[in-house]
Every structure is written in structure tokens, then in C-alpha cells.
Design an enzyme around this catalytic site. Structure first.
Site, PDB file in Angstrom:
ATOM      1  N   HIS A 279       7.668  -5.493  -2.516  1.00 20.38           N
ATOM      2  CA  HIS A 279       6.727  -4.714  -3.049  1.00 20.38           C
ATOM      3  C   HIS A 279       6.748  -4.157  -3.794  1.00 20.38           C
ATOM      4  CE1 HIS A 279       2.786  -4.978  -2.747  1.00 20.38           C
ATOM      5  NE2 HIS A 279       1.958  -4.573  -1.808  1.00 20.38           N
TER       6      HIS A 279
ATOM      7  N   GLY B 146       3.254  -5.056  -8.214  1.00 21.94           N
ATOM      8  CA  GLY B 146       4.057  -5.740  -7.006  1.00 21.94           C
ATOM      9  C   GLY B 146       3.448  -6.609  -6.358  1.00 21.94           C
ATOM     10  N   HIS B 147       2.697  -7.740  -7.043  1.00 21.55           N
ATOM     11  CA  HIS B 147       2.572  -8.496  -6.785  1.00 21.55           C
ATOM     12  C   HIS B 147       2.655  -9.628  -7.244  1.00 21.55           C
ATOM     13  CE1 HIS B 147      -0.620  -6.765  -3.720  1.00 21.55           C
ATOM     14  NE2 HIS B 147      -0.869  -6.087  -4.742  1.00 21.55           N
TER      15      HIS B 147
ATOM     16  N   ASP C 130      -0.722 -13.904   0.122  1.00 19.97           N
ATOM     17  CA  ASP C 130      -1.330 -12.913  -0.956  1.00 19.97           C
ATOM     18  C   ASP C 130      -2.407 -13.270  -2.303  1.00 19.97           C
ATOM     19  OD1 ASP C 130      -1.896 -10.654  -2.452  1.00 19.97           O
ATOM     20  OD2 ASP C 130       0.334 -10.065  -2.461  1.00 19.97           O
TER      21      ASP C 130
ATOM     22  N   ASP D  60      -4.223   0.310   1.964  1.00 17.76           N
ATOM     23  CA  ASP D  60      -4.831  -1.034   2.005  1.00 17.76           C
ATOM     24  C   ASP D  60      -4.660  -1.672   3.076  1.00 17.76           C
ATOM     25  OD1 ASP D  60      -2.864  -1.454   0.629  1.00 17.76           O
ATOM     26  OD2 ASP D  60      -3.966  -3.031  -0.236  1.00 17.76           O
ATOM     27  N   HIS D  61      -2.973  -1.072   4.109  1.00 19.99           N
ATOM     28  CA  HIS D  61      -2.810  -1.952   4.940  1.00 19.99           C
ATOM     29  C   HIS D  61      -2.348  -1.079   6.328  1.00 19.99           C
ATOM     30  CE1 HIS D  61      -1.996  -5.588   2.980  1.00 19.99           C
ATOM     31  NE2 HIS D  61      -2.196  -4.938   2.164  1.00 19.99           N
TER      32      HIS D  61
ATOM     33  N   SER E 111       3.809   6.106  -2.963  1.00 19.36           N
ATOM     34  CA  SER E 111       4.280   5.452  -2.129  1.00 19.36           C
ATOM     35  C   SER E 111       5.266   3.997  -3.078  1.00 19.36           C
ATOM     36  CB  SER E 111       3.129   4.183  -1.469  1.00 19.36           C
ATOM     37  OG  SER E 111       2.624   3.530  -2.187  1.00 19.36           O
ATOM     38  N   ASN E 112       5.182   4.038  -4.448  1.00 17.68           N
ATOM     39  CA  ASN E 112       6.114   3.001  -4.949  1.00 17.68           C
ATOM     40  C   ASN E 112       7.322   4.338  -4.678  1.00 17.68           C
ATOM     41  OD1 ASN E 112       7.545   1.031  -6.703  1.00 17.68           O
ATOM     42  ND2 ASN E 112       5.953   0.792  -7.178  1.00 17.68           N
TER      43      ASN E 112
END
Lengths: 558, 558
Positions: B142, B370-371, B196, B78-79, B234-235
Site C-alpha cells: 500500500h 496505493g490501491h 478494499d 482515514d484509518h 504518509s507515503n
């Protein structure tokens, strides 16, 4: 009792296991069939265009002379919503408590089935003889009043169905669960227990409905303007607490949304809702009162696009607006699949400046579940001490978790039966084993059609929804097969025609050249022509766009 | 500094506000534009057939000579997912940290854009001059390593963008957040903070990633057979912890699923994953080892139908099976909308006899977000002490909750700007106000097409998906308009033709009689004939079925 060695108790589900919804459980002994509940399910996301889903009752219609009746545990859609469809083909008596029958009668009236349906009122003290089986009932706590569990006294022993339940030690309206009756059943010895698995994944205890009342009153007291409360229409306890909070904070209440108006009418007529004189006002009167003197009770707690709350949030409700500074309470948890709808409604409410109270009950304080959590499920198991256990009312993972809970309180793994719809558990001479399967499935209802939409139609809808359709029309000469007119290509749901003229022109050329080639090769059966056109065009479009629209060639001859 | 009175800082989002996904934020000062992130979004449920959604970058292409570069905060889809599409029309330099660039380069390679794209490696100590603005960076915690926040030093003051972040006081790999840098920015004075909002609805603190490692090791130790762990590819922190737990319990690890293999390769090449020698095995080797010596790291934590985990659950993965007694850990929370998919995968795993560990991180212990939650968001606000605050990265309700948090730590309501995509906040002479909107929107990508599917196509797909289509073909005489052949009715996705012959026969008659009537009335323009056929047939079908299929009349003349 000489039959005992020949006959057996057979237990199965036609809906409600491996799924949430369309609950329908069947207990058969020899020539007697008892049905428990008759619900509907909302369509899954791959059932495009379907309105509702009901169980396939082929087994019951094929054995219609054996069906002694349908016992309804409570008035939720997933337990009564199938009745208007099922009673059309299976006219048998329906048993339910007062509120449950009240809600059923509303449905049957709409379906023009009220006159021809035998409805029998029961309460938790009733005893109903159903052929060789006797049904008794026990009160449970759930998110609708007048819920009961069922005990079927069969020649093989007691088969107990909990209905939907939690243990609420401080229930609203003081409707306590029949703990003593349950304990007594356990003492007598329960042969098989069928128990609600909805919250089998959730540790601990479910909160008491009364905690919601405390929070609602607090919210009402703090709100400087109107309060809108959205909840499930059938949650009469919750509605009563909204009324109580309104009374305590000197607000008047109006009711909007068809199903909410309906339930409030039925429940108050039947004495399940106590509304102080003068509290109810018409929606039109809202604007005449000071904003801090009003509560609006509404449907739409699931963010349903056509519901009253959603329409208010979009400022297109005919009668009531939500104004900046109003407080909106969403007293419900999204049903899985509805999270985005609810989120969108909350967004819209915030955009118009409302103060929104929403989210999981543990955060918002304005919602508790109607189903017991793990400790309550274990309590039920310990109370009933069943010989055999069949977890019901849940997706497979919930049934599985419930089975693990049963093991944890000492029930042997081999005495636990996790079933799919159609699987039977047969008990004979006290011994349970799996029996032959019975017919079962989903009956899809689309508009007025029952069962005329199936896998092929759904597959086509899926295809159409992904990449649309191209209709290719061409007229060939009867004499020599040359193209007389066309090909014309009409597309819907594929691409913007204006922006894709080149693509469609090329598609046209491909159809022409394919047909011309086939003519020179003397291929002229229509089926073959169509297949070739479809293949050539499909290949071209996939190469160009990586999409696979449905292609419908129409070849005419003149 | 003489410009200060003429020029202004303009801040806006082209994606990422009012939605989760397609993050793209823009800061402009005079003739200098800096873009932060360039993400994609997965389609919403009404975007039928759409693969992905990216931001409309009309504003950037119209001002292409001003765009100084795209700064990427971290390597999540999403980035970064929009880059392969956006760089095709806007060839500007891309700045990112090592892992971020590594992941981007994989994407650009696939899109044949690697050669022509200028990629500039940064670290948290870099300073990048972008026209009149200078960018510096600070490390954040993150769910992917190498995440940074961005500080743009503009002539008007500091504009800080947090990127995605939490505060993890015991981070995996000891990658601590740059607390001192953040504090220093706050001391210098932050003009505007973009922060965020993902978890702005969640009270308290988000747990440390390290707690997951403890739980994983416990699970691995207890498991008597294989362990399958599904998580976001991706983690990388999570993957490292799987490796650590495997090492501690003497298991070897294999990796399955395309994106997981890809990330493990890139991250270990770049030094972000530390895999002990001899630990990695090929999927084919799994069966050669004792079951309690194996870990399988897999994609599919969202229940994606084509993912490795889903295929294993359905026993149709080419290389690896899940056996009864194996343990499957789903170390992720469903993204809203995916709950049913995940539920179905869990069901299937239970059905094949696996022991499944799943559910909210608070229950399963194998996942943390992660947030940052509310307390962390307040900590960030207190550290930065911004003059103006713009909540970003979230649905409207999350932005709103974040705004309330900002108010609660003392930021004035009028200094908080909740924006939609395209809304600008302009700051001039230290005073912020809303400026004119810029063009913005969703660009839908379907197959190879970018932007050739829009509202009309989607509306048609929606219609087709609900009730299907009927194509009505009829040939009329050129001379007198009489029907030469047809009408033929072809239906797709409407009803089972075999079970609805009567209905379609009657439909046929209605088309014929409509056309005949029009002929006698001398109506013969095609448009009018088609409209009448559509109306008459549509009315009849709705009366009979309560459905509204799309009707496509095709009238030919010979």
C-alpha cells in the site's frame, strides 16, 4: 493606409483567460471595436450564494459608440450566457450562425430583449464589415453544431480566433471543418492567432464524436429494459446519435429536463436534428410501451441536484421513474468541481438497481470531448502559422501548456503572449507589445441583483457559513447606562442551543460584566461598547469552542 | 463448539462504506467485539464549518465491556484519525505494526491520551487472542509501509479483512505482500472476505511504486535548478524514492510542512526511511547551496490553502521561495473535491515561472495509486475464494463495481453483501443473512466541539451562506404596542448597504406598516408578530431580489 503608423490593433480578453467560462474577447482598431463572444461562468466555490458570473464590460460601455458588434462563435453558455445581461447596458448588433442565433433568441425572449436587439444571421461564407475591420468565418468541429472560427481582416493584418474546436475527421451530420479555409488563411499570413486551450494538457488526439454513436447503439442493443441517456443539452450531435441508436434498435424516445426540451425543439425546428416521424413520445406515454422500446433523453449529466436525472434517481420525478434493471448512460465528463455530484447521482442510480454506464470517456466509450488535444492544437498552429500567438479559453496552466506546444512547433517564446483578463496586446507596424491594461473583473449575479454583491458581502457569507452568528441584544438606561433588559443572545448556525445552555449562560454573564465594567469606567460611546462586547465574547467563545462566530451586538437605550 | 448453534458472527461497518473515509469495521461473536480501524473523514461540501467527521460509536460504548480491542491495518488518517476522539470515550487496547503505532502515538500525545491508552505492537507473524476470536495478519502493499490485512479466526470460520492494498510485484524497500499466507487462507477456506473497493472502477492493474522512482530520478537529472516534490506525507515509499533520486543526482534535501517533518522524523527513527548521512539540510540552508544541488520535500500535494507548497507558490513561505526555472513535482492525484485547489496551485506555480510536473499519474509518471485496480481485486478474490463477500472501503458505486467483479470470478450474487453503515451481516451455522441494524452515523467535529453541530446548525449555516441575514430590531410600547424605536435593519452577507439604501428603506416601511396593522387588529403575541414580520419582509425581499436571506426579528417592549 496612412493610418497604419498612428493606429494599432489592440487585442484583449474581458473573460476566458485564467478561467474556464465567461468568454469575451475584444479586438480594437482605432475607433472600431469588435467583441467576440459574451459568455457566463458558474460561480467558484468561494462565491457563496452567487448564481452566475459575467464579465465586467466597463471598457465597452465607456466606448459604446465604437462597438461595432458582438460576433458569437457558437451557442454554448460560456459564449452566449452573458448576452441577456450585457445587451441591457450595451445595445449592439449580435452576429451568429443559425443554431447559435436560435439559442440566443430563446434567451433574449426570456429577458424581454428580443425586440430591441439587432440579430444578424451569418454563415461560414459571410463577410461582415465592422468599421475598419472585415470579419470572415470558418467552420469548426465542436460539441455543438454551427460553430465557427473568426478571421478579422484589420489594417494591420489578419487576427484569427479559432472559437472552440477539435478536428473531427468523421463528424456527425457530415459537418466538416473548413480545413482549406484555415490553410488559406495560413498562406495569406496570420498576424495573430487566438486559439482554444481547453485540452492543452491532454496528449494525443480527441476521439471522433462518431465513436460515441457506435457505442451508444451497442448499449441500446444490449439493454433489456429502458435506456436513459443524460448528456449536455447543447450537444446536438450527441442527441442526434441517441436518436440514430434509438431508430436502429426500434426504440421510441422521450425528452425530459427543461433545457433538453428547449434545445431539441430549437434544433429540430432549425433543421439541426433529424427525428424520424413517430419517434418522439410524451413522458406520460413511457409506461404504455414495453421497457425495451424506450429511450429517455435527459438533462443531469453533471449530477445537478435539481436536474431531471437526479430527480429520477431519487424517485421524485413527476413523470418518469427509473426501475431496477434499466440502463442509465451518463454521456459526459464531470466539469471540475462537479465530480462529487455526479458520483452521488451514480450511487443513487446503483442503489435503485439501475445498470449505470459512466466514468471517463476512455472507459465508458460514451463520451468524447469537444475540444482538441495537443496534437490538434499543434495542427491548428501549423495550419495558421501565426506571427503572434495568444492562447485563450483556459485556466492559466492550460494557456501555459498551449504556449509550450506553440514553442514546440517553432513559434518564438517572445511572440507568444499569455494574458490575463484586462491585459492588452498591441500590434503596430507589425510589431506586438504589451499595452496598458483595461478595466475588467467579475460581475456577480445573485438573484435579480447585478453587481450588488461584492467582496464584503461574500466575506460575511463565508464567515457566517463557517461558524454562524450570535446576535447580542441589550437595552441600557439612558440615564445611567445600567442594563434595563437583556443581554439576550440569539444564535444561528453556531451550536445547538439545547445542548449548549451552559455555554450561552456563561456568554450572557460575560456580556453583562463587560458592560457593567465599562459603565463604571464611564465608557459610553456605543461604538466602543460594541467593540468591547464583541472582543470579550469572541475571546471567550474561541477559548471554549475554537470557533469564531460572527458577533452582532445590538445596544438600545430607553 | 457447542455454542455454534446459538451464537453467530455479526459483521458491520460504522464507517467506510458508502463513503471514502472514517473506516471502522466491527466483527462480533457472542460477547466479543473486535474493531478494525478507526478513521476520520474530511467534511463534505455541505458540512459547512466542520473540521472533521468521525463515526458514531454508540454501539461500541453501549457494549464497551465486550470490546476486546481495535486492530489498525495501517497508519493513514482515514484509518487512525478517529482514535484521539474515540479513545476518550472507549478506552480499549489498540493493536498496530511498528510504523502504524508510531504514527498513532504522535496523535495520542497531542491529545493527551498516550498514557492511558494500551498500545500493543504486532507484526505480520503475530497472533492475538481476542476473546473467542484469534487475529492473525498478512503483509500487503500500500502507499504506506507496514500495512497489513487481518484474519479473524472465529468459531464460525475465517473472516478476512484485506486492509487497503494493491499487488506491487516490485515494491520499494522490498516489502513483498504475503502472497503465500493469503493463498493459505484461501486453501483453509475463508468464510467472509471484506476487501478494499477504492479502485474497483478502474480497469487493469495499478502501476508499481518503483516506476515512480525511475521517473523522479529522470526529472531530478534534467532539472537545472531546485526541485520541489509535493506528495502525501504518509507515503513513506515515495519519500524514500525522493531520497534515492536525490542521492543519485547529488542533491541535498530539506523537508517542509508540519506533517511531512513529522512523518520523516517518525519513519526514519523507526527505520522505515533510510536517509544518507549529510543529506538532510535545514530549510535555512537551501539558499547557501547551488540551485541544482537541492531538493525540497513538501506538503501541499492537494493544493491545501495553508500548506507549504501553496504558501511557496504565493511567495509567502517564511523560509523557502520558488524561483523562476525551478521544477515542481506534484506527485499525487487530487482527491475528489480538491481538483480546483490543485489546479489553482499549479496556476500559481506557472505564474512564478516554475516548471510544473502534474496531472494524472498516467501522464505525469510521478504518481501511482496505493490501491489495486480491477485485475488485482479479482486476484485477491481468487486467492481468498470466500464463501461470502462484503466489498468495503468505497462509495456505493465502487462497492457495486467490486460486487460485479466478484460475480465475474464466480461468486454468487446472493453471497455478496453490499452494506451501508449500520447494516449487519450475520453468519450462523455457515449461513449468512442480513441482521438488524445497529446505530451509526456521522459525528461532526467543529473546533473543540464533538457532536454539538448537527442538521439544524448546518441548515442555518447553509442558509446564511447563500443570502446572508437581516436582523430587524424594534421596540414596542408595553402600553399600546406602538413603535417606540426602530425598526432598525442590520444586514450581513445580503447586499451592499450603501448601494441598496432604497431597498432597505422600503423594507423598513414594510416592517412598520406590518406592525401597525397588527396593532389595529389587536394581534400582540410576540410569536405571531415575529412570524408576520418575517413573512412580509421575506416576501418583499424575494420579489425585489429573488433572494431569501435569513430574517431574525427582535422585538423588545418598554
Amino acid at each position: 493606409m496612412s493610418k497604419k503608423n498612428i493606429d494599432k490593433v489592440s487585442i484583449f480578453a474581458l473573460g476566458g483567460v485564467g478561467e474556464i467560462g465567461k468568454n469575451m474577447y475584444v479586438v480594437q482598431y482605432a475607433n472600431d471595436i469588435v467583441v467576440i463572444d459574451s459568455g457566463l461562468k458558474f460561480p467558484e466555490e468561494d462565491m457563496l450564494g452567487i448564481d452566475i458570473v459575467i464579465p465586467d464590460i466597463t471598457y465597452l460601455t465607456e466606448n459604446r459608440d465604437k462597438v461595432r458588434g458582438i460576433l458569437i462563435t457558437h451557442g454554448h453558455e460560456d459564449h452566449i450566457g452573458g448576452l441577456p445581461y450585457i445587451l441591457r447596458t450595451l445595445n449592439v448588433p449580435v452576429y451568429g450562425t443559425k443554431l447559435t442565433l436560435g439559442l440566443i433568441e430563446g434567451k433574449l425572449k426570456e429577458a424581454n430583449l428580443l425586440g430591441e436587439t439587432k440579430r444578424i444571421l451569418i454563415n461560414s461564407d459571410s463577410e461582415v464589415q465592422l468599421g475598419s475591420m472585415k470579419a470572415t468565418f470558418f467552420k469548426t468541429n465542436h460539441s455543438i453544431p454551427d460553430s465557427v472560427g473568426v478571421c478579422l481582416d484589420t489594417p494591420e493584418g489578419l487576427v484569427v480566433h479559432t472559437g472552440d474546436f477539435k478536428f473531427d475527421q468523421t463528424p456527425v451530420n457530415d459537418q466538416y471543418a473548413d480545413l482549406h479555409k484555415m490553410a488559406h488563411l495560413g498562406s495569406r499570413g496570420v498576424l495573430a492567432l487566438l486559439s482554444d486551450s481547453t485540452n492543452a494538457e491532454r496528449p494525443g488526439y480527441t476521439g471522433s464524436e462518431r465513436t460515441v454513436g457506435v457505442e451508444l447503439e451497442e448499449v441500446f442493443r444490449k439493454a433489456k429494459q429502458r435506456v436513459v441517456v443524460a448528456t449536455f443539452a447543447s450537444n446536438v450531435h450527441r442527441i442526434q446519435q441517441v436518436i440514430n441508436a434509438a431508430e436502429a434498435t426500434r426504440r421510441k424516445m422521450t425528452v425530459i429536463g427543461r433545457s433538453m426540451v428547449n434545445v431539441v425543439n430549437i434544433a429540430s425546428e432549425l433543421g439541426y436534428l433529424h427525428i424520424p416521424d413517430g419517434m418522439l413520445i410524451e413522458p406520460e406515454e413511457v409506461n404504455k410501451l414495453a421497457a425495451d422500446r424506450v429511450v429517455i433523453l435527459s438533462t443531469g449529466s453533471q449530477g445537478e441536484p435539481m436536474s431531471a436525472l437526479t430527480r429520477m434517481a431519487r424517485a421524485n420525478h413527476r413523470k418518469v421513474d427509473i426501475l431496477p434493471g434499466d440502463t442509465v448512460v451518463i454521456a459526459a465528463t464531470p466539469i471540475p468541481g462537479n465530480e462529487r455530484y455526479v458520483g452521488r447521482t451514480v450511487d443513487e442510480l446503483f442503489r435503485i438497481g439501475a445498470n449505470v454506464i459512466y466514468g471517463p470517456g476512455s472507459v465508458s466509450g460514451v463520451h468524447v470531448s469537444g475540444h482538441g488535444s495537443q496534437e490538434e492544437l499543434k495542427l491548428m498552429l501549423n495550419m495558421m502559422k501565426p506571427k503572434y500567438f495568444i492562447p485563450i479559453h483556459g485556466e492559466y496552466r492550460m494557456l501555459r501548456q498551449h504556449a509550450l506546444l506553440a514553442e514546440s512547433v517553432g513559434i518564438d517564446r517572445e511572440d507568444i503572449f499569455i494574458v490575463d483578463i484586462g491585459d492588452t496586446v498591441e500590434i503596430q507596424g507589425g510589431i506586438a507589445r504589451r499595452g496598458p491594461r483595461v478595466p475588467c473583473g467579475n460581475v456577480l449575479i445573485d438573484g435579480l441583483g447585478v453587481g450588488d454583491v461584492g467582496n464584503i458581502v461574500l466575506r460575511d457569507r463565508k464567515l457566517l457559513s463557517q461558524d454562524g452568528i450570535l446576535v447580542v441584544v441589550v437595552t441600557l438606561s439612558k440615564q445611567d447606562g445600567t442594563i434595563m433588559s437583556g443581554p439576550d443572545i440569539i444564535s444561528r448556525g453556531f451550536v445547538y442551543v439545547r445542548e449548549s445552555e451552559g455555554l450561552l449562560d456563561e456568554a450572557n454573564r460575560i456580556v453583562s460584566s463587560t458592560l457593567n465594567r465599562l459603565m463604571t469606567e464611564n465608557v459610553n460611546e456605543w461604538a466602543s461598547l460594541k467593540t468591547h462586547v464583541k472582543d470579550a465574547l469572541g475571546r471567550f467563545l474561541y477559548e471554549q469552542t475554537r470557533r469564531r462566530p460572527m458577533i452582532l451586538p445590538i445596544i438600545m437605550e430607553v
